[in-house]
Design a protein around this motif. Structure first.
Motif, mmCIF file in Angstrom:
data_model
loop_
_atom_site.group_PDB
_atom_site.id
_atom_site.type_symbol
_atom_site.label_atom_id
_atom_site.label_comp_id
_atom_site.label_asym_id
_atom_site.label_seq_id
_atom_site.Cartn_x
_atom_site.Cartn_y
_atom_site.Cartn_z
ATOM 1 N N HIS A 35 0.816 -1.223 0.000
ATOM 2 C CA HIS A 35 0.000 0.000 0.000
ATOM 3 C C HIS A 35 0.846 1.267 0.000
ATOM 4 C CE1 HIS A 35 0.643 0.904 4.312
ATOM 5 N NE2 HIS A 35 0.041 2.052 4.080
ATOM 6 N N PHE A 36 2.151 1.130 0.348
ATOM 7 C CA PHE A 36 3.034 2.285 0.280
ATOM 8 C C PHE A 36 3.364 2.667 -1.162
ATOM 9 C CE2 PHE A 36 4.021 0.697 4.585
ATOM 10 C CZ PHE A 36 3.851 1.861 5.299
ATOM 11 N N ILE A 39 7.832 7.507 -2.146
ATOM 12 C CA ILE A 39 8.627 8.598 -1.583
ATOM 13 C C ILE A 39 7.751 9.473 -0.687
ATOM 14 C CG2 ILE A 39 10.022 10.627 -2.123
ATOM 15 C CD1 ILE A 39 10.726 9.291 -4.796
ATOM 16 N N ILE A 40 6.569 9.835 -1.196
ATOM 17 C CA ILE A 40 5.648 10.658 -0.419
ATOM 18 C C ILE A 40 5.194 9.916 0.831
ATOM 19 C CG2 ILE A 40 3.407 11.823 -0.446
ATOM 20 C CD1 ILE A 40 3.808 12.255 -3.442
ATOM 21 N N ILE A 81 7.763 9.277 8.249
ATOM 22 C CA ILE A 81 8.799 9.944 9.051
ATOM 23 C C ILE A 81 8.205 11.117 9.819
ATOM 24 C CG2 ILE A 81 10.928 11.295 8.923
ATOM 25 C CD1 ILE A 81 11.706 9.586 6.478
ATOM 26 N N ALA A 82 7.239 11.796 9.188
ATOM 27 C CA ALA A 82 6.629 12.978 9.820
ATOM 28 C C ALA A 82 5.717 12.606 10.984
ATOM 29 C CB ALA A 82 5.839 13.767 8.780
#
Length: 225
Positions: A135-136, A145-146, A152-153
């Motif tokens: 799903h990534f 990438i997004i 990470i955020a």
């Protein structure tokens, strides 16, 4: 009265520990355990006192877990309950002038946020396998990438939101206590009441966001649609 931002540190085995944060964290855990013991030491069919308070909280959190995570997420209810109780107690601990909140230390909030995010990915791979990883890369592979930046955020935003609000509240309480004359307690009392409200709201937001992240890892695909 404690000084905001000034922490006593100890060194052990080449590592540096914030002694005050460690003590306040253990004190928070002791308070949560004490409340749990008081609520369960003499269980009654018609709850009263601490049992009534904790049962209301457990019932509410169970409802939230069930609605957000589905049936497969019910096993996480004890974790969510413990997280909320720890956060709520931590946030309110610093309202006592001689104490400080463990959550006014970025190490604590970042550690909790990383715990949640790591748990999300571990459960996602365990319960959904390759489908969770895939799903990534949706809707197109370039979106990885997004999605990676978003992951990470998550711990950064979770930790800084809680840390910033609790730290600001404690700073303003100390300023008010120093500036307000003893015969003008109303502004301090009003700000203290507001800080209690903010501490509860921040514990609620952190817990709800944690449940939302965990739902992506444990909820059945047909439940998400």
């Amino acid at each position: 009265m404690h000084e905001i931002g000034v922490r006593e540190v100890v060194h052990f085995a080449g590592l540096t520990f914030n002694w005050e944060t460690l003590c306040m964290t253990w004190l928070t855990m002791a308070i949560v355990i004490l409340i749990s013991w008081l609520a369960t030491r003499n269980l009654k069919m018609i709850p009263t006192g601490w049992q009534n308070v904790v049962e209301i909280l457990v019932s509410w959190l169970d409802t939230q877990v069930s609605s957000m995570m589905g049936k497969r997420g019910l096993f996480l209810a004890p974790f969510i309950m413990s997280l909320f109780m720890f956060l709520l107690t931590s946030n309110w601990l610093g309202l006592i002038p001689t104490l400080s909140s463990p959550t006014n230390d970025l190490n604590t909030t970042l550690g909790l946020a990383l715990l949640v995010v790591v748990l999300v990915h571990v459960l996602g791979v365990h319960m959904k396998g390759g489908h969770y990883i895939a799903h990534f890369f949706k809707p197109t592979p370039v979106f990885v990438i997004i999605n990676a930046i978003e992951e990470i955020a998550k711990p950064i935003t979770l930790s800084f939101r809680l840390f910033g609000n609790i730290l600001a509240g404690e700073i303003l309480i100390i300023i008010l206590l120093k500036l307000m004359p003893i015969w003008m307690p109303i502004p301090s009392v009003l700000w203290l009441a507001f800080s209690i409200f903010v501490g509860g709201v921040q514990a609620f937001i952190f817990t709800m966001l944690s449940m939302a992240y965990l739902a992506n890892a444990v909820k059945e695909d047909e439940e998400e649609s």
